[in-house]
Design an enzyme around this catalytic site. Structure first.
Site, PDB file in Angstrom:
ATOM      1  N   THR A  10      12.271  -7.090 -10.745  1.00 44.36           N
ATOM      2  CA  THR A  10      11.792  -8.466 -10.936  1.00 44.36           C
ATOM      3  C   THR A  10      10.553  -8.712 -10.091  1.00 44.36           C
ATOM      4  O   THR A  10      10.526  -8.411  -8.901  1.00 44.36           O
ATOM      5  CB  THR A  10      12.892  -9.473 -10.552  1.00 44.36           C
ATOM      6  OG1 THR A  10      14.033  -9.238 -11.375  1.00 44.36           O
ATOM      7  CG2 THR A  10      12.414 -10.905 -10.744  1.00 44.36           C
TER       8      THR A  10
ATOM      9  N   GLN B  55      -7.900  -0.608   3.422  1.00 43.91           N
ATOM     10  CA  GLN B  55      -8.771  -1.179   4.457  1.00 43.91           C
ATOM     11  C   GLN B  55     -10.111  -1.663   3.911  1.00 43.91           C
ATOM     12  O   GLN B  55     -10.823  -2.407   4.592  1.00 43.91           O
ATOM     13  CB  GLN B  55      -9.027  -0.138   5.558  1.00 43.91           C
ATOM     14  CG  GLN B  55      -7.799   0.256   6.343  1.00 43.91           C
ATOM     15  CD  GLN B  55      -7.236  -0.881   7.175  1.00 43.91           C
ATOM     16  OE1 GLN B  55      -7.979  -1.734   7.662  1.00 43.91           O
ATOM     17  NE2 GLN B  55      -5.929  -0.911   7.344  1.00 43.91           N
TER      18      GLN B  55
ATOM     19  N   SER C 165      -3.378  -3.514  -0.609  1.00 41.25           N
ATOM     20  CA  SER C 165      -2.244  -4.214   0.006  1.00 41.25           C
ATOM     21  C   SER C 165      -2.685  -5.588   0.482  1.00 41.25           C
ATOM     22  O   SER C 165      -3.635  -5.712   1.264  1.00 41.25           O
ATOM     23  CB  SER C 165      -1.709  -3.394   1.181  1.00 41.25           C
ATOM     24  OG  SER C 165      -0.572  -4.013   1.740  1.00 41.25           O
ATOM     25  N   GLY C 166      -1.989  -6.636   0.030  1.00 47.39           N
ATOM     26  CA  GLY C 166      -2.409  -8.012   0.269  1.00 47.39           C
ATOM     27  C   GLY C 166      -2.527  -8.423   1.717  1.00 47.39           C
ATOM     28  O   GLY C 166      -3.442  -9.163   2.092  1.00 47.39           O
ATOM     29  N   HIS C 167      -1.631  -7.949   2.577  1.00 45.42           N
ATOM     30  CA  HIS C 167      -1.622  -8.454   3.953  1.00 45.42           C
ATOM     31  C   HIS C 167      -2.799  -7.963   4.782  1.00 45.42           C
ATOM     32  O   HIS C 167      -3.017  -8.428   5.896  1.00 45.42           O
ATOM     33  CB  HIS C 167      -0.293  -8.103   4.645  1.00 45.42           C
ATOM     34  CG  HIS C 167      -0.182  -6.683   5.102  1.00 45.42           C
ATOM     35  ND1 HIS C 167      -0.388  -6.313   6.415  1.00 45.42           N
ATOM     36  CD2 HIS C 167       0.132  -5.553   4.434  1.00 45.42           C
ATOM     37  CE1 HIS C 167      -0.201  -5.005   6.535  1.00 45.42           C
ATOM     38  NE2 HIS C 167       0.110  -4.527   5.343  1.00 45.42           N
TER      39      HIS C 167
ATOM     40  N   GLY D   3       0.794  -1.223   0.000  1.00 50.76           N
ATOM     41  CA  GLY D   3       0.000   0.000   0.000  1.00 50.76           C
ATOM     42  C   GLY D   3       0.825   1.271   0.000  1.00 50.76           C
ATOM     43  O   GLY D   3       0.476   2.256  -0.658  1.00 50.76           O
ATOM     44  N   THR D   4       1.923   1.269   0.740  1.00 51.04           N
ATOM     45  CA  THR D   4       2.756   2.475   0.824  1.00 51.04           C
ATOM     46  C   THR D   4       3.347   2.835  -0.533  1.00 51.04           C
ATOM     47  O   THR D   4       3.315   3.997  -0.954  1.00 51.04           O
ATOM     48  CB  THR D   4       3.870   2.290   1.868  1.00 51.04           C
ATOM     49  OG1 THR D   4       3.266   2.129   3.160  1.00 51.04           O
ATOM     50  CG2 THR D   4       4.806   3.490   1.898  1.00 51.04           C
TER      51      THR D   4
ATOM     52  N   CYS E  84       1.263   1.500  11.574  1.00 51.10           N
ATOM     53  CA  CYS E  84       2.430   2.137  10.955  1.00 51.10           C
ATOM     54  C   CYS E  84       2.960   3.293  11.795  1.00 51.10           C
ATOM     55  O   CYS E  84       3.999   3.859  11.495  1.00 51.10           O
ATOM     56  CB  CYS E  84       2.070   2.640   9.553  1.00 51.10           C
ATOM     57  SG  CYS E  84       1.587   1.305   8.444  1.00 51.10           S
TER      58      CYS E  84
ATOM     59  N   ASN F 183      -8.334   3.648   8.437  1.00 46.49           N
ATOM     60  CA  ASN F 183      -7.709   2.514   9.109  1.00 46.49           C
ATOM     61  C   ASN F 183      -7.843   2.553  10.621  1.00 46.49           C
ATOM     62  O   ASN F 183      -7.763   1.517  11.280  1.00 46.49           O
ATOM     63  CB  ASN F 183      -6.223   2.435   8.734  1.00 46.49           C
ATOM     64  CG  ASN F 183      -5.503   3.754   8.918  1.00 46.49           C
ATOM     65  OD1 ASN F 183      -5.892   4.764   8.326  1.00 46.49           O
ATOM     66  ND2 ASN F 183      -4.458   3.764   9.714  1.00 46.49           N
TER      67      ASN F 183
END
Length: 404
Positions: free
Chosen positions: A251, A193, A213-215, A85-86, A338, A165
């Site tokens: 990559t 979120q 963001s995946g996590h 996300g960042t 964060c 968030n």
């Protein structure tokens, strides 16, 4: 869920450990891990290579791209994979700013954005750009009328988060998108979120750029995406390769991208069912916590994420509350993960007008798929006891709220 301390030992609690910090991060789903594993072992090829295992990796990336696109109502060639996300927020804002500075140098955002947006905007101010930070009401809601009034002839970007968030407030994204489109201004939203909690169709909502963001929805850490509508003029953030159609060098993180695709597919397919369960747990938590005297709900009472609870307890310090909850095997936070090491008051609660003298007494509980009714029972058993203990110790607590 088995949770261990930093020495790897089981946490000793009267009951099982309760994890309620899913807005900070989530456990990776078993199905996601299983999808990722082959790309860490036998299918390890570089997607840029022309031989077979390289082609296998390339195909896996394309499949993940389709899953992410389908989840957002986007086209496959509008999805770009990032490290999270960042990076996505930085790319969206800096990329638009520098690519369109011939048209203007004015950006509009809100005062409660994630620091990935706020710090990026602050950096751009040092580069000669102007930023308007919209205020919010007591619920953390941006006013569309105030947004309209802030627009200038040289405004090139509006960046407003989909859902906050810390307090879970969901913004009037459709209306904001319409305002941006009417004025021919690019609209970016940080939806980190919102994925998995709110149905999103970027076309219907007039969103030009969207970060995820995946996590945050049971995917892997270190992998995210930026949706960029076809035709948007944007500069790359990273240089050094032709990956991601020459827009994002480096990559590709193939296992992470595969995991992100799978997590996005699962999270969006299960929104309705998940929200039904989470809403019941959330509302029970809110109802139970508000029975504690001098407790206040932060965020919008109804226009909020189904998994978010944020309350402020008067006469206590949130850090002390978290330490005592941790000792009981309950994992929560006071706000953004964060910025959790900072002793500064929450910029979100400050913007919402929460009085300075009580702002440090906030608690955020964010639910996830693994939470149960028993978890809620445990929290509602432990939190009132700890709050009372801390109030008894505080010289600020009036007599009527002590039990000494």
């Amino acid at each position: 869920m088995a949770i261990h301390n930093c020495e790897g030992e089981n946490v000793s609690t009267e009951n099982k450990a309760v994890y309620m910090d899913n807005s900070a991060t989530t456990p990776v789903r078993k199905e996601v891990v299983e999808a990722m594993l082959p790309y860490m072992t036998e299918n390890f090829g570089n997607p840029s290579s022309i031989y077979e295992i390289g082609k296998t990796s390339k195909h896996a990336i394309n499949l993940a791209r389709k899953k992410a696109a389908d989840a957002l109502g986007a086209e496959e060639n509008e999805i770009y994979f990032t490290s999270g996300g960042t990076e996505s927020d930085n790319w969206a804002i800096k990329g638009i700013a520098f690519a369109n500075r011939d048209k203007g140098k004015h950006i509009i955002t809100s005062s409660i954005e994630h620091h990935a947006v706020l710090h990026t905007c602050a950096w751009l101010e040092g580069q000669g750009f102007e930023v308007t930070y919209l205020p919010v009401d007591k619920y953390g809601m941006v006013s569309p009328d105030e947004l309209r009034n802030a627009i200038r002839d040289d405004t090139i970007l509006i960046s407003i988060m989909f859902a906050n968030n810390e307090i879970g407030t969901i913004q009037p994204i459709k209306e904001i998108g319409e305002i941006a489109k009417e004025n021919q201004i690019y609209f970016h939203t940080d939806a980190v979120q919102a994925i998995g909690h709110v149905p999103i169709d970027v076309k219907k909502l007039n969103i030009d750029l969207l970060s995820l963001s995946g996590h945050e929805f049971e995917g892997p850490k270190g992998c995210g995406a930026l949706y960029i509508r076809k035709g948007v003029k944007i500069d790359p953030l990273l240089h050094g390769g032709a990956q991601e159609r020459k827009r994002r060098a480096g990559t590709e993180n193939v296992p992470g991208i595969v995991g992100l695709g799978k997590a996005t597919e699962l999270a969006t397919a299960e929104i309705e069912e998940s929200n039904r369960t989470l809403l019941k747990l959330r509302d029970r938590l809110i109802e139970g916590l508000l029975k504690i005297p001098k407790t206040h709900l932060n965020g919008h009472p109804t226009q909020r994420l189904a998994n978010n609870v944020n309350v402020t307890f008067e006469y206590i310090e949130g850090e002390s509350l978290l330490l005592l909850l941790n000792a009981k095997g309950i994992y929560a936070s006071t706000g953004s993960a964060c910025n959790s090491s900072s002793l500064e008051p929450s910029h979100v609660l400050t913007a919402c007008g929460v009085p300075h003298e009580i702002i440090h007494g906030s608690l955020r509980l964010s639910l996830g798929r693994m939470n149960t009714s028993e978890d809620v029972d445990r929290v509602l058993e432990v939190v009132p006891e700890i709050v009372q203990k801390l109030r008894n110790m505080s010289p600020l607590t009036p007599k009527e709220y002590r039990t000494l």
